[in-house]
Design an enzyme around this catalytic site. Sequence first.
Site, PDB file in Angstrom:
ATOM      1  N   SER A 359       0.864  -1.178   0.000  1.00 36.28           N
ATOM      2  CA  SER A 359       0.000   0.000   0.000  1.00 36.28           C
ATOM      3  C   SER A 359       0.898   1.225   0.000  1.00 36.28           C
ATOM      4  O   SER A 359       1.966   1.212   0.603  1.00 36.28           O
ATOM      5  CB  SER A 359      -0.872  -0.021   1.261  1.00 36.28           C
ATOM      6  OG  SER A 359      -1.653   1.140   1.337  1.00 36.28           O
ATOM      7  N   CYS A 360       0.485   2.265  -0.707  1.00 37.55           N
ATOM      8  CA  CYS A 360       1.304   3.470  -0.706  1.00 37.55           C
ATOM      9  C   CYS A 360       0.423   4.713  -0.579  1.00 37.55           C
ATOM     10  O   CYS A 360      -0.745   4.689  -0.956  1.00 37.55           O
ATOM     11  CB  CYS A 360       2.161   3.536  -1.972  1.00 37.55           C
ATOM     12  SG  CYS A 360       1.211   3.526  -3.491  1.00 37.55           S
ATOM     13  N   TYR A 362      -0.977   8.641  -0.995  1.00 39.37           N
ATOM     14  CA  TYR A 362      -1.345   9.374  -2.210  1.00 39.37           C
ATOM     15  C   TYR A 362      -0.196  10.224  -2.725  1.00 39.37           C
ATOM     16  O   TYR A 362      -0.089  10.472  -3.926  1.00 39.37           O
ATOM     17  CB  TYR A 362      -2.617  10.185  -1.973  1.00 39.37           C
ATOM     18  CG  TYR A 362      -3.825   9.302  -2.156  1.00 39.37           C
ATOM     19  CD1 TYR A 362      -4.437   9.163  -3.392  1.00 39.37           C
ATOM     20  CD2 TYR A 362      -4.297   8.510  -1.104  1.00 39.37           C
ATOM     21  CE1 TYR A 362      -5.491   8.302  -3.589  1.00 39.37           C
ATOM     22  CE2 TYR A 362      -5.351   7.652  -1.279  1.00 39.37           C
ATOM     23  CZ  TYR A 362      -5.952   7.552  -2.528  1.00 39.37           C
ATOM     24  OH  TYR A 362      -6.993   6.681  -2.728  1.00 39.37           O
ATOM     25  N   GLU A 363       0.679  10.645  -1.832  1.00 43.39           N
ATOM     26  CA  GLU A 363       1.845  11.403  -2.274  1.00 43.39           C
ATOM     27  C   GLU A 363       2.741  10.524  -3.140  1.00 43.39           C
ATOM     28  O   GLU A 363       3.321  10.990  -4.118  1.00 43.39           O
ATOM     29  CB  GLU A 363       2.638  11.916  -1.062  1.00 43.39           C
ATOM     30  CG  GLU A 363       1.919  12.987  -0.233  1.00 43.39           C
ATOM     31  CD  GLU A 363       0.820  12.415   0.648  1.00 43.39           C
ATOM     32  OE1 GLU A 363       0.767  11.177   0.822  1.00 43.39           O
ATOM     33  OE2 GLU A 363      -0.006  13.198   1.157  1.00 43.39           O
ATOM     34  N   ARG A 365       1.582   7.882  -4.805  1.00 44.89           N
ATOM     35  CA  ARG A 365       0.817   7.592  -6.022  1.00 44.89           C
ATOM     36  C   ARG A 365       0.959   8.719  -7.034  1.00 44.89           C
ATOM     37  O   ARG A 365       0.953   8.484  -8.243  1.00 44.89           O
ATOM     38  CB  ARG A 365      -0.662   7.379  -5.689  1.00 44.89           C
ATOM     39  CG  ARG A 365      -0.878   6.079  -4.937  1.00 44.89           C
ATOM     40  CD  ARG A 365      -2.328   5.876  -4.562  1.00 44.89           C
ATOM     41  NE  ARG A 365      -2.382   4.946  -3.428  1.00 44.89           N
ATOM     42  CZ  ARG A 365      -3.374   4.123  -3.178  1.00 44.89           C
ATOM     43  NH1 ARG A 365      -4.423   4.109  -3.975  1.00 44.89           N
ATOM     44  NH2 ARG A 365      -3.340   3.313  -2.141  1.00 44.89           N
ATOM     45  N   ASP A 419     -11.302  -3.798   4.612  1.00 43.28           N
ATOM     46  CA  ASP A 419     -11.398  -2.333   4.614  1.00 43.28           C
ATOM     47  C   ASP A 419     -12.440  -1.821   3.639  1.00 43.28           C
ATOM     48  O   ASP A 419     -12.436  -0.659   3.287  1.00 43.28           O
ATOM     49  CB  ASP A 419     -10.036  -1.725   4.273  1.00 43.28           C
ATOM     50  CG  ASP A 419      -9.717  -1.836   2.794  1.00 43.28           C
ATOM     51  OD1 ASP A 419     -10.089  -2.861   2.206  1.00 43.28           O
ATOM     52  OD2 ASP A 419      -9.125  -0.906   2.247  1.00 43.28           O
ATOM     53  N   GLU A 420     -13.322  -2.672   3.192  1.00 42.40           N
ATOM     54  CA  GLU A 420     -14.218  -2.267   2.117  1.00 42.40           C
ATOM     55  C   GLU A 420     -15.537  -2.999   2.185  1.00 42.40           C
ATOM     56  O   GLU A 420     -15.570  -4.199   2.442  1.00 42.40           O
ATOM     57  CB  GLU A 420     -13.511  -2.584   0.792  1.00 42.40           C
ATOM     58  CG  GLU A 420     -14.244  -2.149  -0.425  1.00 42.40           C
ATOM     59  CD  GLU A 420     -13.506  -2.600  -1.685  1.00 42.40           C
ATOM     60  OE1 GLU A 420     -12.328  -3.005  -1.583  1.00 42.40           O
ATOM     61  OE2 GLU A 420     -14.127  -2.573  -2.750  1.00 42.40           O
TER      62      GLU A 420
END
Length: 901
Positions: A359-360, A362-363, A365, A419-420
Amino acid sequence: MRRDEKFSDNGFEAWGGYMQAKITKLEEQFSSGIGKADNRLTNIFNGISIYVNGFTIPSADELKELMAKHGGVYHTYQRSDDFVIASNLPDTKVKNMSLARVVKPEWITASITANRLLDYKDYLLYRNSKTQPKLNFTHTSRTDSFNVHVNCERKESVKVKETSPSDGYQKGVARDNHSNTLNEPEFQKNQPTKTAADPNFISEFYNNSRLHHISQLGACFKQYVNDLRDESNFEFPARNDLKSRILAIDSVTNHSSAACNHLKTIMHIDMDCFFVSVGLRNKPELRGKPVAVTHSKGGQPRTKRPGVDRATEFNLYKQKQFNKISKATGIAEGFELKTRVDNITDEDDKFGSMSEIASCSYEARAKGVKNGMFMGEALKLCPDLLTIQYDFEGYKEVAYTLYNTISQYTLDIEAVSCDEMYVDCTELLKTLNVSVHDFAFALREEIKNKTGCPCSTGFGGNRLQARLATKQAKPDGQFFLTPDLVDEFMFNINLRDLPGVGRQISQKLESLGHVTCGSLQILSLASLQNHLGNKTGSQLYDQCRGCDAHPLTFHTVRKSVSAEVNYGIRFENNEQCEEFLKQLSAEVHSRMLQFKVMGKCITLKLLVRAKDAPVETAKFMGHGFCDPINKSTTLQNATNDINIITKEVIAICKKQNIDPKELRGIGIQITKLDSISNKQVSGPISKFFKSKAIRPEPQQNKPESFDNVQNVLRTDQRTNTIPSTPKKNKVTQSESKSPILGTSKYNLPKKRGRPSKSVKPEVSTSKNVMTKFLQGESVSHDICVKKEPVKENVPKETCTKIEPKPGLLNLPWEKVRELLRAWFDSGQTPKPWDVDLIVEYLREMVTSKNIDKVYILVNFIKRKITEMKNDNWNHVVNCVVEEVQNAMLAVYGKKLLINDF
DNA sequence: ATCCTCCCCTAC
DNA sequence: TAAGGTAGGGGAGGAT
């Protein structure tokens, strides 16, 4: 102290000094009080360091004192006159120490990864060797790490001499319960990392596998929603609170309710870059920076392993991919394939890491980094990418909070993953009489406050729209895709963004010249079906127009159980392979117990190194380029017997006649499942009334959710699935409700909770007996049969009518449902008197105007029986429904609403 | 036609 | 170094 110069052959002395400098630096850090001592010592020493006497380093006692001073339990070991070994990790690492004593010159390997321990081990090998290998030292200033490369021919593989238990370590050495393995041969082939041939490999691997955790957690929450719906009375008192919070929002919109009263409103909710958000809860200083969750610590180059040929291996992947697409589309050239190995350099390059990014932020991305990308490529795109560790416990905690937050407002939830989820908000929004936007705002705010993590929500008329809306909303936002927006919105959506359209399908479509939904709308249904098959074609035809006929499914039924390991599989011989198959069978078996299923079909999945693939894989311990082999056996009867499974699996494997050295991945899958409780005998409903009298101390067993807890919270120990810890008796039902956190260290305040029904003392006693009885009932079959038969089982055919007809009316009503569930699970042909009992109860409820409860029960019965797909039971539904409707007509002149399932 | 088996594909 | 699992849907092609 930095050492950028290249060391000469006498560099070891300098390195001793280097380590000394590290210790000094460590001391400084301690005195300045940064972070936790434990972590830092681990980082610096990396588990173990070996110090050679004669260098300016601490003596054993000094070192011990030094480590003790800084907290944590550290041990030092005087191994010989030559050197001292210090470790902060007891036991498993201690095993390595015996190495120092079995040094032989011919064991020097051709190329050695040079992390701390190995540096010095190899040094010791080197010191004793006559061959005088050539040494290369490199120092990475970026990470301040230090590597040594020993360049020497290996004469033979390492064999480790076993030492006697009393030999080799001092008294007082901390041991955990694995201490019996202390003196096992440990050091295979000079490899620092365990392979699947190691006895604890499976559990260690699963502990570290992100995909395993994602998968298990997801399943856990699906079950959680099932359980909540089964146990719920569908009253949601917390809604009032939500409503008042919404009304308190400053900018509350003045138009009430959803835009479209007659249509459904589906919400999709998804945490933003979940793993990162959870990881940053306690690291505010990293917010706003490009951050990724990965096992890799940064960009230090790896030492080249001999035999690795990344170019060849990557080409094979690419060629295979190309062949698939061209075969599917008939287009043989002219399209460019992108794969995630395209930007990976060699191992010893700083962009060569093949650790996957889970997971990364948004910066990150924004610079082009994506989930699933290899660290090497990510670092190329974003050189200042920071990495953080996995926090599997944290994910559970946050996910649990998320689910509990939503479920206090509605249980019309379809769990997608930890998470969804999708939520059918139609009824909720109508009841609250608020706008979608205000609702979303308040809900997201609540989740953010409770979890410390942002989430995004999308709303639409179906699941597809809701989902695409979420994508639009991200990050940390909300979006309502209203019907008037749909056409325009869909036109520009990328096909790849449609759920169900993955790499293959999108590439196929792209090679046909379609990238967006708008473009695909030109294609006829028939043509789409022609290219993609019937269902996929028609689904895509709908999807690209924003349509989606799939309703949400609130209740899931498991169809398969499997366990697989495609990492670290490196066997020397058939014995190791067979041993591993046994362990993997045990894993599958324990999961079958956990889910209370038996299965008929056993599939063995193997990954075998492809003919042209390099023997050493590009990814460290990965499976490399493989040919998959799937073989299955179908048994006469469903089973969960570990011996049968193991036997079958080994038999299939042997039949394939594969060189164990070529194996790279192994999986076992069980399908054609039966619920285990279907195999039980005796009718629980009637039995209950008898057993209450004659069974003083029923079997106790932990509630089902504990299985989940045990399994998901697995740390190192493999738990047997049906333990009976005395403590667990005391766990109340509400505590056990969490599939995840129920037991343990998380004593989160239980915010969730239905208003507890007032229960009279005597009823409470009976409830207790009942609960235990039912739990006893659900003990897995293979355990039951070994026990002495319980009294009631003996006259099972004569276990007839309830003599002193007690009726169900004396029971608290939620217990009735438990009883019903046990009845459904009994696997017996339903007995007419049991049906009568139910009907009588429901009639009484109708007369006493308890319609809400009748509604819940009848629909519960109908759903359960529909799921069974058993004709014997179908008539029960018909009978019950008919009787209830008759009563309804008599009392109210109206029929009860009964759902379709 | 419908089902079964062995795949492939997708999602998280 | 690195931790490439797991469940479900569906297509192709053969058996019934």
